[in-house]
Write a protein that holds these residues in place. Structure first.
Motif, PDB file in Angstrom:
ATOM      1  N   ARG A  22       0.852  -1.193   0.000  1.00  0.00           N
ATOM      2  CA  ARG A  22       0.000   0.000   0.000  1.00  0.00           C
ATOM      3  C   ARG A  22       0.884   1.238   0.000  1.00  0.00           C
ATOM      4  O   ARG A  22       1.927   1.275   0.641  1.00  0.00           O
ATOM      5  CB  ARG A  22      -0.903   0.012   1.233  1.00  0.00           C
ATOM      6  N   TRP A  38      -4.959   6.691  -1.734  1.00  0.00           N
ATOM      7  CA  TRP A  38      -4.366   5.497  -1.151  1.00  0.00           C
ATOM      8  C   TRP A  38      -4.518   4.364  -2.161  1.00  0.00           C
ATOM      9  O   TRP A  38      -5.620   4.116  -2.667  1.00  0.00           O
ATOM     10  CB  TRP A  38      -5.078   5.125   0.139  1.00  0.00           C
ATOM     11  N   ALA A  40      -3.439   0.218  -3.370  1.00  0.00           N
ATOM     12  CA  ALA A  40      -2.964  -1.118  -3.015  1.00  0.00           C
ATOM     13  C   ALA A  40      -2.596  -1.813  -4.326  1.00  0.00           C
ATOM     14  O   ALA A  40      -3.259  -1.616  -5.354  1.00  0.00           O
ATOM     15  CB  ALA A  40      -4.039  -1.902  -2.285  1.00  0.00           C
TER      16      ALA A  40
END
Length: 184
Positions: A22, A38, A40
């Motif tokens: 991440r 954000w 991942a």
């Protein structure tokens, strides 16, 4: 990004494996909006999310009106970033707008944010190369599908991607007078 298709690129939120890498990306703004995303990186474990795909699972868009920022202090933004992260969430690295490292009359924005617990590295802001990489990820792999997906809980990014327009004088670039902050 005429290759954007919400039906292909927007997915409902799911629990992402904790071991996925991440990271965050930050575009500075005060008078203009700031943006934090954000991401991942998929290892292919979840059906429908190909290995190597980037999944935007959270956003924070600091705007009070169209293209108007919140005029927040950098250390307050850093505190807000930390507050939005799940307890125990492991962020492997952060990249930020290179403008954050400019220091004229005191500590830089990056230094202030680091003091508040958000350490970043300068992002590569080669815009035209970045747009090409974004486009390639949106188009994706023929046998796997899109390599850039976003959770439906990221409405500002979902609205910004299809709204981007080419710069009239630099056709390979985006019009920087638009709300390109999350895209940057």
């Amino acid at each position: 990004f005429d290759c954007w298709n919400a039906a292909r690129h927007v997915i409902r939120p799911v629990e992402l494996p904790a071991h996925w890498t991440r990271f965050t990306a930050f575009d500075w703004g005060s008078a203009r909006p700031f943006g934090v995303l954000w991401f991942a990186v998929s290892d292919g474990e979840l059906t429908g999310i190909p290995r190597g795909a980037l999944v935007v699972y959270r956003e924070w868009y600091g705007a009070s009106a169209p293209n108007v920022g919140l005029k927040m202090r950098s250390d307050d933004i850093a505190s807000g970033i930390r507050a939005r992260e799940a307890k125990g969430e492991k962020i492997s690295y952060r990249v930020g707008d290179p403008a954050c490292w400019k220091a004229e009359d005191g500590p830089s924005i990056a230094e202030k944010m680091a003091q508040a617990g958000v350490h970043m590295n300068p992002a590569d802001n080669s815009r035209i190369t970045g747009w090409e990489q974004t486009r390639a990820r949106l188009i994706g792999e023929e046998d796997a599908g899109p390599m850039l997906l976003t959770f439906s809980t990221c409405p500002n990014l979902i609205g910004a991607i299809p709204a981007m327009q080419h710069d009239e004088h630099k056709p390979e670039d985006i019009d920087t007078e638009s709300e390109d902050h999350l895209i940057d």
